[in-house]
Design a protein around this motif. Structure first.
Motif, PDB file in Angstrom:
ATOM      1  N   THR A 193       0.831  -1.203   0.000  1.00 33.61           N
ATOM      2  CA  THR A 193       0.000   0.000   0.000  1.00 33.61           C
ATOM      3  C   THR A 193       0.868   1.256   0.000  1.00 33.61           C
ATOM      4  OG1 THR A 193      -0.190   0.187   2.410  1.00 33.61           O
ATOM      5  CG2 THR A 193      -1.845  -1.159   1.302  1.00 33.61           C
ATOM      6  N   PHE A 194       2.152   1.104   0.367  1.00 38.08           N
ATOM      7  CA  PHE A 194       3.076   2.243   0.254  1.00 38.08           C
ATOM      8  C   PHE A 194       3.946   2.113  -0.987  1.00 38.08           C
ATOM      9  CE2 PHE A 194       2.267   1.899   4.870  1.00 38.08           C
ATOM     10  CZ  PHE A 194       1.741   3.158   5.090  1.00 38.08           C
ATOM     11  N   ASN A 195       3.487   1.316  -1.936  1.00 31.33           N
ATOM     12  CA  ASN A 195       4.214   1.076  -3.199  1.00 31.33           C
ATOM     13  C   ASN A 195       5.596   0.485  -2.987  1.00 31.33           C
ATOM     14  OD1 ASN A 195       2.040   2.308  -4.453  1.00 31.33           O
ATOM     15  ND2 ASN A 195       3.027   4.325  -4.414  1.00 31.33           N
ATOM     16  N   ALA A 196       5.745  -0.387  -2.004  1.00 33.50           N
ATOM     17  CA  ALA A 196       7.050  -1.025  -1.808  1.00 33.50           C
ATOM     18  C   ALA A 196       7.381  -1.888  -3.019  1.00 33.50           C
ATOM     19  CB  ALA A 196       7.024  -1.891  -0.554  1.00 33.50           C
ATOM     20  N   ASN A 197       8.644  -1.825  -3.477  1.00 30.54           N
ATOM     21  CA  ASN A 197       9.034  -2.711  -4.575  1.00 30.54           C
ATOM     22  C   ASN A 197       9.490  -4.047  -3.987  1.00 30.54           C
ATOM     23  OD1 ASN A 197      11.697  -2.377  -3.668  1.00 30.54           O
ATOM     24  ND2 ASN A 197      11.986  -0.600  -4.997  1.00 30.54           N
ATOM     25  N   LYS A 198       9.873  -4.957  -4.880  1.00 33.63           N
ATOM     26  CA  LYS A 198      10.180  -6.314  -4.427  1.00 33.63           C
ATOM     27  C   LYS A 198      11.380  -6.340  -3.475  1.00 33.63           C
ATOM     28  CE  LYS A 198       9.496 -10.858  -6.147  1.00 33.63           C
ATOM     29  NZ  LYS A 198       9.070 -11.704  -7.237  1.00 33.63           N
ATOM     30  N   GLY A 243      -5.210  12.657  -6.280  1.00 35.91           N
ATOM     31  CA  GLY A 243      -4.499  12.805  -5.011  1.00 35.91           C
ATOM     32  C   GLY A 243      -3.812  11.528  -4.604  1.00 35.91           C
ATOM     33  N   GLU A 244      -2.963  11.662  -3.596  1.00 35.85           N
ATOM     34  CA  GLU A 244      -2.250  10.509  -3.043  1.00 35.85           C
ATOM     35  C   GLU A 244      -3.224   9.628  -2.261  1.00 35.85           C
ATOM     36  OE1 GLU A 244       1.081   9.226  -2.531  1.00 35.85           O
ATOM     37  OE2 GLU A 244       1.220  10.196  -4.511  1.00 35.85           O
ATOM     38  N   ILE A 245      -3.035   8.319  -2.400  1.00 33.79           N
ATOM     39  CA  ILE A 245      -3.932   7.391  -1.714  1.00 33.79           C
ATOM     40  C   ILE A 245      -3.245   6.792  -0.484  1.00 33.79           C
ATOM     41  CG2 ILE A 245      -5.219   5.245  -1.962  1.00 33.79           C
ATOM     42  CD1 ILE A 245      -6.366   6.627  -4.134  1.00 33.79           C
ATOM     43  N   GLY A 246      -3.989   6.722   0.600  1.00 31.83           N
ATOM     44  CA  GLY A 246      -3.529   5.967   1.771  1.00 31.83           C
ATOM     45  C   GLY A 246      -4.511   4.837   1.985  1.00 31.83           C
ATOM     46  N   TYR A 247      -3.995   3.669   2.355  1.00 28.88           N
ATOM     47  CA  TYR A 247      -4.860   2.485   2.427  1.00 28.88           C
ATOM     48  C   TYR A 247      -4.683   1.841   3.789  1.00 28.88           C
ATOM     49  CZ  TYR A 247      -7.094  -1.772   0.465  1.00 28.88           C
ATOM     50  OH  TYR A 247      -7.914  -2.828   0.177  1.00 28.88           O
ATOM     51  N   MET A 248      -5.757   1.745   4.536  1.00 28.73           N
ATOM     52  CA  MET A 248      -5.674   1.094   5.837  1.00 28.73           C
ATOM     53  C   MET A 248      -6.395  -0.238   5.773  1.00 28.73           C
ATOM     54  SD  MET A 248      -6.323   3.095   9.321  1.00 28.73           S
ATOM     55  CE  MET A 248      -6.454   2.098  10.762  1.00 28.73           C
ATOM     56  N   THR A 255      -0.363   5.503   8.135  1.00 24.35           N
ATOM     57  CA  THR A 255      -0.961   5.835   6.837  1.00 24.35           C
ATOM     58  C   THR A 255      -0.977   7.343   6.618  1.00 24.35           C
ATOM     59  OG1 THR A 255      -2.382   3.925   7.185  1.00 24.35           O
ATOM     60  CG2 THR A 255      -2.946   5.371   5.357  1.00 24.35           C
ATOM     61  N   LEU A 256      -1.343   8.093   7.672  1.00 23.57           N
ATOM     62  CA  LEU A 256      -1.434   9.551   7.525  1.00 23.57           C
ATOM     63  C   LEU A 256      -0.063  10.201   7.308  1.00 23.57           C
ATOM     64  CD1 LEU A 256      -4.052  10.505  10.266  1.00 23.57           C
ATOM     65  CD2 LEU A 256      -4.415  10.180   7.813  1.00 23.57           C
ATOM     66  N   ALA A 257       1.004   9.534   7.796  1.00 28.69           N
ATOM     67  CA  ALA A 257       2.345  10.116   7.726  1.00 28.69           C
ATOM     68  C   ALA A 257       2.733  10.501   6.307  1.00 28.69           C
ATOM     69  CB  ALA A 257       3.362   9.134   8.299  1.00 28.69           C
ATOM     70  N   THR A 258       2.251   9.746   5.341  1.00 26.80           N
ATOM     71  CA  THR A 258       2.613  10.048   3.955  1.00 26.80           C
ATOM     72  C   THR A 258       1.677  11.116   3.367  1.00 26.80           C
ATOM     73  OG1 THR A 258       1.258   8.207   3.190  1.00 26.80           O
ATOM     74  CG2 THR A 258       3.578   7.748   3.549  1.00 26.80           C
ATOM     75  N   SER A 276      -4.323  12.296   0.423  1.00 32.62           N
ATOM     76  CA  SER A 276      -5.509  13.140   0.392  1.00 32.62           C
ATOM     77  C   SER A 276      -6.761  12.280   0.294  1.00 32.62           C
ATOM     78  CB  SER A 276      -5.436  14.134  -0.757  1.00 32.62           C
ATOM     79  OG  SER A 276      -4.895  13.530  -1.891  1.00 32.62           O
ATOM     80  N   ILE A 277      -6.565  10.996  -0.064  1.00 38.39           N
ATOM     81  CA  ILE A 277      -7.701  10.065  -0.064  1.00 38.39           C
ATOM     82  C   ILE A 277      -7.330   8.888   0.832  1.00 38.39           C
ATOM     83  CG2 ILE A 277      -9.207   8.625  -1.466  1.00 38.39           C
ATOM     84  CD1 ILE A 277      -8.182  10.208  -3.916  1.00 38.39           C
ATOM     85  N   LEU A 278      -8.192   8.587   1.799  1.00 37.77           N
ATOM     86  CA  LEU A 278      -7.906   7.468   2.694  1.00 37.77           C
ATOM     87  C   LEU A 278      -8.897   6.337   2.446  1.00 37.77           C
ATOM     88  CD1 LEU A 278      -6.238   6.474   5.133  1.00 37.77           C
ATOM     89  CD2 LEU A 278      -8.046   7.384   6.585  1.00 37.77           C
ATOM     90  N   LEU A 279      -8.370   5.140   2.219  1.00 39.33           N
ATOM     91  CA  LEU A 279      -9.229   3.973   2.040  1.00 39.33           C
ATOM     92  C   LEU A 279      -9.171   3.136   3.315  1.00 39.33           C
ATOM     93  CD1 LEU A 279      -7.964   2.920  -1.502  1.00 39.33           C
ATOM     94  CD2 LEU A 279      -9.797   4.528  -0.926  1.00 39.33           C
ATOM     95  N   LEU A 280     -10.344   2.770   3.833  1.00 38.01           N
ATOM     96  CA  LEU A 280     -10.391   1.975   5.061  1.00 38.01           C
ATOM     97  C   LEU A 280     -11.155   0.684   4.778  1.00 38.01           C
ATOM     98  CD1 LEU A 280     -11.620   5.064   6.971  1.00 38.01           C
ATOM     99  CD2 LEU A 280      -9.553   3.904   7.702  1.00 38.01           C
ATOM    100  N   ASP A 281     -10.489  -0.453   4.932  1.00 36.63           N
ATOM    101  CA  ASP A 281     -11.173  -1.727   4.677  1.00 36.63           C
ATOM    102  C   ASP A 281     -11.492  -2.430   5.983  1.00 36.63           C
ATOM    103  OD1 ASP A 281     -12.255  -4.010   3.714  1.00 36.63           O
ATOM    104  OD2 ASP A 281     -10.532  -4.611   2.496  1.00 36.63           O
ATOM    105  N   GLU A 282     -12.712  -2.269   6.446  1.00 39.72           N
ATOM    106  CA  GLU A 282     -13.135  -2.857   7.725  1.00 39.72           C
ATOM    107  C   GLU A 282     -12.048  -2.695   8.778  1.00 39.72           C
ATOM    108  OE1 GLU A 282     -15.025  -6.684   7.454  1.00 39.72           O
ATOM    109  OE2 GLU A 282     -15.271  -6.415   5.302  1.00 39.72           O
TER     110      GLU A 282
END
Ligand SMILES: Nc1ncnc2c1ncn2[C@@H]1O[C@H](COP(=O)(O)OP(=O)(O)OP(=O)(O)O)[C@@H](O)[C@H]1O
Ligand SMILES: [Mg+2]
Lengths: 266, 247
Positions: A173-178, B69-74, B141-144, B147-153
């Motif tokens: 999710t932070f675009n880590a590469n291999k 925008g940049e995506i953050g994924y939780m 996640t917020l550290a980066t 501007s869009i945060l995705l939350l999966d359960e």
């Protein structure tokens, strides 16, 4: 430690644990003492033929005599060979496991070969090794390497493949590469796997070294044991075996202690 | 307000040896900047797939996405790394993205202070409670600065009390930082309490069944006080009926 006001029950519980621990250690000691004493007595009254089975005093005398001569040299040779085989096996094993983790295709292709190599008794390759690398230390180290390498590769690769998928996904999710996934998730997550395989490897490398020494060498504990057998000097054989057991235990403990230092948190 | 995210006819088919699974079909959705959108739907209807497509972890097999925008994924689990301290954990994303500047580190420290985790920064994840770990994951996640945060359960592992607390915290954080959020959940109340809109998906292949606009017409709305509004149960009933398997 935040154990200022421990309850009575807790104290009782801790005492009980300590008592159990002491009991276990004492029982172990008792077994060793009874075994040695029994052996000695039975040998002295002639129930056991000490020419075939040796006896603790004879082993001790052999040990003393040897240490004045070249016992240390033999122990040193075996330790050196084991350490070299062990280090090479571990480094190569980890490197190969990384390559196989990196390339799914390659690991798929090599899978049946690994399985066959793993189940093949490596001792059977003894003559081939001697012809290829010559009789002597290189042959012994190669034997140790062969015996430990495949197991290491399989165990470490398995650990890599079983790394928590969610953690890998998190890195992605932070675009880590291999490469980042490897160095920041896979390898640190598998430190326990590394140590487990180190523990197994110490034993396997010793098996390889002793087998190798049986086959070719002019020095080392394996040589000492084989030589003792050939001149029918069982005292020498027994002494060799006991020193070997001590060496194996010390090496194993060294790995355990290293693990404890590196993996500080439990 | 402008759209920060637009999904156009998104479809996804998974290929496997024993056949093809159509997970998503014809998804259309526009999300405005600062909006909080929840996605709710039956199990296996493709909600996680949709988030993964938005995040770029999976490629859609049909349609197009526009991201602004940049995506953050939780993810559902906090996935904190047990061998790193809390501080090293929250820096993980910055490290991977190679943006661990002193400015960003300062921002992270501020976030830790703001959300009462600063004094735990040298501790290891196993020493923290579930709710704290979830907040650490959020800060990571917020550290980066997405501007869009995705939350999966993201809260389903928490017990009810902690869950209400954490969702409330996170709601405030998102409003403070003006972050757009898309949240997948199974919990209808949670969806209503946090969202501006609730998107209901159909059974697999998931398509948009209905979009509900949620408006409590109250000042300083938050996930706790809005539950007292009479509108809350009305929204709940409508969505409940829509999710009904027999409907
Ligand atoms: N990598 C994959 N390969 C093949 N099929 C997949 C894959 N990932 C998901 N699927 C399938 O796609 C469908 C949608 O999965 P997804 O995880 O998106 O559902 P979901 O709505 O998040 O479910 P849940 O509510 O249980 O989390 C499921 O039927 C699932 O089996
Ligand atoms: Mg899901």
């Amino acid at each position: 430690m935040r154990e200022k006001n421990i309850s009575e029950e807790r104290k009782k519980y801790l005492r009980q644990i300590k008592k159990n621990k002491i009991l276990v250690v004492l029982t172990r000691l008792a077994i060793v003492i009874v075994f040695i004493a029994g052996w000695e007595i039975l040998a002295n009254i002639g129930v056991i033929d000490s020419f075939i089975a040796s006896s603790p005093t004879r082993i001790w005398n052999t040990f003393i005599n040897l240490s004045s001569s070249d016992l240390m040299m033999h122990v040193g040779v075996t330790c050196l060979e084991t350490l070299i085989g062990f280090t090479l096996g571990t480094i190569l094993g980890i490197a190969i496991a990384i390559v196989l983790w990196w390339s799914k295709f390659l690991s798929k292709v090599l899978e049946p070969f690994l399985v066959i190599l793993n189940s093949l008794p490596k001792v059977a390759l003894g003559p081939v090794i001697i012809i290829w690398v010559g009789a002597g230390m290189p042959a012994i180290i190669t034997m140790a390497l062969l015996i430990s390498l495949i197991v290491t590769v399989m165990e470490i690769l398995n650990g890599f493949l079983e790394t928590d998928k969610e953690k890998i996904k998190m890195a992605q999710t932070f675009n880590a590469n291999k490469f980042q996934t490897l160095t920041k998730i896979i390898i640190p997550a598998n430190i326990p796997t590394f140590f487990n395989s180190l523990k197994v490897n110490i034993g396997l490398s010793l098996v390889g070294v002793i087998t190798g020494e049986f086959l070719v060498s002019k020095a080392g504990l394996g040589y000492l044991i084989v030589y003792g057998g050939q001149v029918f000097q069982l005292d020498l054989v027994m002494t060799g075996v006991i020193i070997l057991a001590i060496v194996a235990a010390i090496m194993y403990q060294a790995v355990v202690i290293t693990e404890r230092i590196i993996v500080k948190r439990s | 307000m402008k759209n920060i995210l637009e999904l156009k006819n998104i479809g996804k088919k998974y290929q496997a040896k024993n056949g093809e699974i159509e997970a998503l079909k014809n998804i259309n959705l526009k999300v405005q900047e600062g909006e909080f959108v929840s996605i709710i739907g039956p199990s296996g209807c493709g909600k996680s797939t949709l988030l993964s497509i938005i995040a770029g972890l999976e490629k859609q097999t049909a349609g197009e996405i526009y991201k602004n925008g940049e995506i953050g994924y939780m993810l559902q689990t906090d996935s904190l790394l047990p061998w790193r301290t809390i501080y090293k954990n929250v820096l993980f994303g910055l490290e991977v993205r190679k943006i661990k500047t002193s400015e960003n580190e300062k921002y992270v420290q501020e976030l830790l202070k703001k959300y009462n985790l600063y004094e735990f920064k040298e501790k290891y994840p196993s020493q923290l409670s579930g709710g704290m770990r979830q907040r650490v994951a959020l800060i990571r996640t917020l550290a980066t600065r997405p501007s869009i945060l995705l939350l999966d359960e993201a809260f389903s592992a928490l017990d009810y009390q902690t869950r209400i607390m954490v969702t409330n915290d996170i709601f405030q954080i998102l409003k403070n930082e003006k972050i757009t959020a898309i949240m997948v959940t199974h919990d209808i109340s949670e969806a209503i309490s946090m969202s501006d809109r609730v998107v209901v998906l159909t059974n697999r292949p998931g398509t948009v069944k209905k979009i509900h606009k949620i408006d409590f017409e109250m000042e300083n709305r938050n996930p706790i006080n809005c539950r007292e509004s009479p509108k809350f149960s009305k929204y709940f009933d409508t969505i409940w009926k829509e999710l009904d398997v027999h409907a």
